[in-house]
Design an enzyme around this catalytic site. Sequence first.
Site, mmCIF file in Angstrom:
data_model
loop_
_atom_site.group_PDB
_atom_site.id
_atom_site.type_symbol
_atom_site.label_atom_id
_atom_site.label_comp_id
_atom_site.label_asym_id
_atom_site.label_seq_id
_atom_site.Cartn_x
_atom_site.Cartn_y
_atom_site.Cartn_z
ATOM 1 N N ASP A 23 1.077 -1.108 0.086
ATOM 2 C CA ASP A 23 0.071 -0.109 -0.012
ATOM 3 C C ASP A 23 0.880 1.314 -0.027
ATOM 4 O O ASP A 23 1.754 1.314 0.803
ATOM 5 C CB ASP A 23 -0.867 -0.275 1.303
ATOM 6 C CG ASP A 23 -1.722 1.100 1.353
ATOM 7 O OD1 ASP A 23 -1.797 2.027 0.575
ATOM 8 O OD2 ASP A 23 -2.086 1.504 2.795
ATOM 9 N N ASN A 25 -0.387 4.552 -0.502
ATOM 10 C CA ASN A 25 -1.261 5.807 -0.379
ATOM 11 C C ASN A 25 -1.943 5.872 1.184
ATOM 12 O O ASN A 25 -2.694 6.351 1.476
ATOM 13 C CB ASN A 25 -2.272 6.290 -1.689
ATOM 14 C CG ASN A 25 -3.180 5.234 -1.741
ATOM 15 O OD1 ASN A 25 -2.943 4.024 -1.017
ATOM 16 N ND2 ASN A 25 -4.263 5.433 -2.421
ATOM 17 N N ASP A 27 -4.112 4.044 2.713
ATOM 18 C CA ASP A 27 -5.514 3.806 2.771
ATOM 19 C C ASP A 27 -5.763 2.294 3.270
ATOM 20 O O ASP A 27 -6.653 1.663 3.455
ATOM 21 C CB ASP A 27 -6.333 3.871 1.542
ATOM 22 C CG ASP A 27 -5.882 3.212 0.447
ATOM 23 O OD1 ASP A 27 -4.918 2.282 0.609
ATOM 24 O OD2 ASP A 27 -6.474 3.049 -0.707
ATOM 25 N N ASP A 31 -2.011 -1.601 -3.717
ATOM 26 C CA ASP A 31 -2.134 -0.778 -4.901
ATOM 27 C C ASP A 31 -1.113 -1.102 -6.178
ATOM 28 O O ASP A 31 -0.055 -1.571 -5.763
ATOM 29 C CB ASP A 31 -2.641 0.804 -4.691
ATOM 30 C CG ASP A 31 -1.115 1.400 -3.635
ATOM 31 O OD1 ASP A 31 -0.194 0.775 -4.079
ATOM 32 O OD2 ASP A 31 -1.333 2.044 -2.819
ATOM 33 N N ASP A 100 -6.928 -11.270 -14.286
ATOM 34 C CA ASP A 100 -7.964 -11.990 -13.900
ATOM 35 C C ASP A 100 -9.315 -11.626 -14.512
ATOM 36 O O ASP A 100 -9.673 -10.456 -14.250
ATOM 37 C CB ASP A 100 -8.193 -12.067 -12.194
ATOM 38 C CG ASP A 100 -8.703 -13.462 -11.572
ATOM 39 O OD1 ASP A 100 -9.573 -13.786 -12.242
ATOM 40 O OD2 ASP A 100 -8.141 -13.523 -10.586
ATOM 41 N N ASP A 202 -11.819 -16.475 -14.519
ATOM 42 C CA ASP A 202 -12.574 -17.032 -13.385
ATOM 43 C C ASP A 202 -13.597 -18.220 -13.678
ATOM 44 O O ASP A 202 -14.703 -17.681 -14.328
ATOM 45 C CB ASP A 202 -13.063 -15.735 -12.575
ATOM 46 C CG ASP A 202 -13.443 -16.066 -11.079
ATOM 47 O OD1 ASP A 202 -12.706 -16.398 -10.200
ATOM 48 O OD2 ASP A 202 -14.640 -16.035 -10.842
ATOM 49 N N GLU A 263 -9.835 -21.439 -14.634
ATOM 50 C CA GLU A 263 -10.240 -22.079 -13.460
ATOM 51 C C GLU A 263 -11.111 -22.720 -13.658
ATOM 52 O O GLU A 263 -12.545 -22.020 -13.702
ATOM 53 C CB GLU A 263 -10.312 -20.856 -12.307
ATOM 54 C CG GLU A 263 -10.705 -21.358 -11.246
ATOM 55 C CD GLU A 263 -11.480 -20.520 -10.121
ATOM 56 O OE1 GLU A 263 -11.381 -20.682 -9.081
ATOM 57 O OE2 GLU A 263 -12.157 -19.719 -10.468
ATOM 58 N N HIS A 323 -5.449 -17.510 -3.569
ATOM 59 C CA HIS A 323 -6.150 -16.727 -2.816
ATOM 60 C C HIS A 323 -7.637 -17.426 -1.942
ATOM 61 O O HIS A 323 -8.338 -16.577 -1.349
ATOM 62 C CB HIS A 323 -6.767 -15.566 -3.589
ATOM 63 C CG HIS A 323 -7.503 -15.780 -4.564
ATOM 64 N ND1 HIS A 323 -7.282 -16.457 -5.728
ATOM 65 C CD2 HIS A 323 -8.810 -15.276 -4.873
ATOM 66 C CE1 HIS A 323 -8.142 -16.684 -6.459
ATOM 67 N NE2 HIS A 323 -9.223 -16.117 -5.852
ATOM 68 N N ASP A 324 -7.706 -18.739 -2.490
ATOM 69 C CA ASP A 324 -8.932 -19.456 -2.002
ATOM 70 C C ASP A 324 -8.778 -20.549 -0.892
ATOM 71 O O ASP A 324 -9.695 -20.966 -0.539
ATOM 72 C CB ASP A 324 -9.784 -20.091 -3.209
ATOM 73 C CG ASP A 324 -10.358 -19.049 -4.174
ATOM 74 O OD1 ASP A 324 -10.868 -17.863 -3.473
ATOM 75 O OD2 ASP A 324 -10.600 -19.218 -5.427
HETATM 76 C C1 NOJ Z 1 -13.395 -18.117 -7.988
HETATM 77 C C2 NOJ Z 1 -12.351 -17.278 -7.431
HETATM 78 O O1 NOJ Z 1 -10.969 -17.798 -7.385
HETATM 79 C C3 NOJ Z 1 -12.861 -16.774 -5.818
HETATM 80 O O2 NOJ Z 1 -11.980 -16.095 -5.270
HETATM 81 C C4 NOJ Z 1 -14.134 -16.171 -6.277
HETATM 82 O O3 NOJ Z 1 -14.915 -16.001 -4.667
HETATM 83 C C5 NOJ Z 1 -15.222 -17.145 -7.032
HETATM 84 N N1 NOJ Z 1 -14.573 -17.302 -8.160
HETATM 85 C C6 NOJ Z 1 -16.247 -16.007 -7.506
HETATM 86 O O4 NOJ Z 1 -15.774 -15.083 -8.381
#
Ligand code: NOJ
Length: 540
Positions: A23, A25, A27, A31, A100, A202, A263, A323-324
Amino acid sequence: MAQQKLWWQHGIIYQIYPRSFHDTNADGIGDLPGIIQHLDYLQDLGVDGIWLSPINPSPDRDFGYDVSDYNAIDPKFGTMQDFDTLLTEAHQRGIHIILDLVLNHTSDLHPWFQESLKSRENPYHDWYLWHDPAPDGDYPNNWISIFGGPAWEYNRELNQYYYHMFTPQQPDLNWRNPQVRQEMLDIFRFWLDRGVDGFRLDVFNEYFKDKDFRNNPRKPGIHLLPFDRYEHIYDTSQPEMFPLLKEIRGIVDSYPERYVVGETFLADAVHARLYIGPDLLHAGFDYGYAKSPWGARSFGNAIAFWDALHGEEAWPNYFLNNHDTPRSSVRYVTGENDARLKLLAGMHLTVRGTPYLYYGEEIGMRDTRYRRRELQDPVGKRYWPLNKGRDGCRSPMQWDASPHAGFSSAQPWLRSNPDYPQRNVQAQSEDPHSLYHFYKQLIQLRRENPALYAGALDLLPLENELVLVYKRTAAEQQALIALNFSNREQEVSVPAPEAKVPENESQAWQLLFAGNDLVNSTFSEGNVHLPPYGVAILIA
Ligand code: NOJ
């Protein structure tokens, strides 16, 4: 002659979750200028491409995965000019940029959805999946949202339901509407024209649903979550996706050296592979490897399966983190020791395929444990404590020991992991035995050795249950990798390298990489000796 491979095949792709990288700035949110500041770091690490989780304007009900304008940059991340600077600066360093694209659904605040709410006659109404209630007033069918509850949200004014696979603030688009399809394909062209190198799609196999909206059949057995009680045959993976992917690939291929990775959603590896091909996706993700239980045999099986599915015609990719999912550093490790993570890095950076890294993986960042009131992720908010959501793996990048881990001068959107004074990039770059240096050395070796970035893969039968051994063979070089999955020393014998042409020319393995600890692997008289969790790479 080195085998010709494209950048995304021999390269390494690093996923950045932009909110959490740096980050500039104050907040509390990462970024684009923050990413630009660290391009030298990424170049030095040896990264060839960056996948940016979504940077389009978003009301953040699912943190960027609910887009309200596809052709703009969210002001919290910067401006279009910042983006162009990022592209130019990345390209100057040989780093490609992958965006993405979240095209299955929009934000409910997207102007298209806002229009579609106005009336059944509105031209945008058919851009989404609106349905009349069942005759008894019930939901149009039995489809369920993976984020919880029915997949249908009622609108009183229209006396209709709209469909959403994810949160109600993420209405699914109607891809069967030709205008939607056209608009979506134009998004690819918009970003390709700006110079981006590729896309991560996605949940692309979710774009089409059964056109008759039939009920999903019940799945046998007892399942805790309502979503798991159905076979998802009508709300996902419809055959219309194949011609669409061909069209997308045609657009992408009309620009040189671009890449599109998908994905898949609710699909197993065999199914995911169907979408990869010379006129479909370049590559796809599958969880088989990331979800493997610990052990030489199970990782070996996951790799053998995914590799064989690709054959010579396609190029696999592998990820341990994203990230999931909870990070591999907490899935496979308890405590602070990084020995197991070094072993995983040894495997991840030497199998045949494109390795994906997730920011902070190179320093072994651990998931942060958030209290319920600190949660940001809609999944955690809904399912706590059964499922604590995905915030844990999204905590701020740990750059140094200064407040907030050097991520920001302000309170970050998610609190930094309290381990940051010890675990950070600066500390690890000063320690030659660190995980960071382990990654860096291996990435460097991978870049220099065609067997590692381009070779075919042969898994050897397990002579020792605890040691995974495989060969990588390129035209001009061979490598043999031995990985000790146990916490004890192990020894394995290795076959001699294949004879080179002309025959009889004697060949011998050289130890290329033995680890970066005080006690490392050794090789003598055809035997590799590995310390606990040791890695050895031989080349000939
Ligand atoms: C898959 C993404 O990897 C996930 O983070 C997201 O919540 C869902 N698709 C919905 O877009």
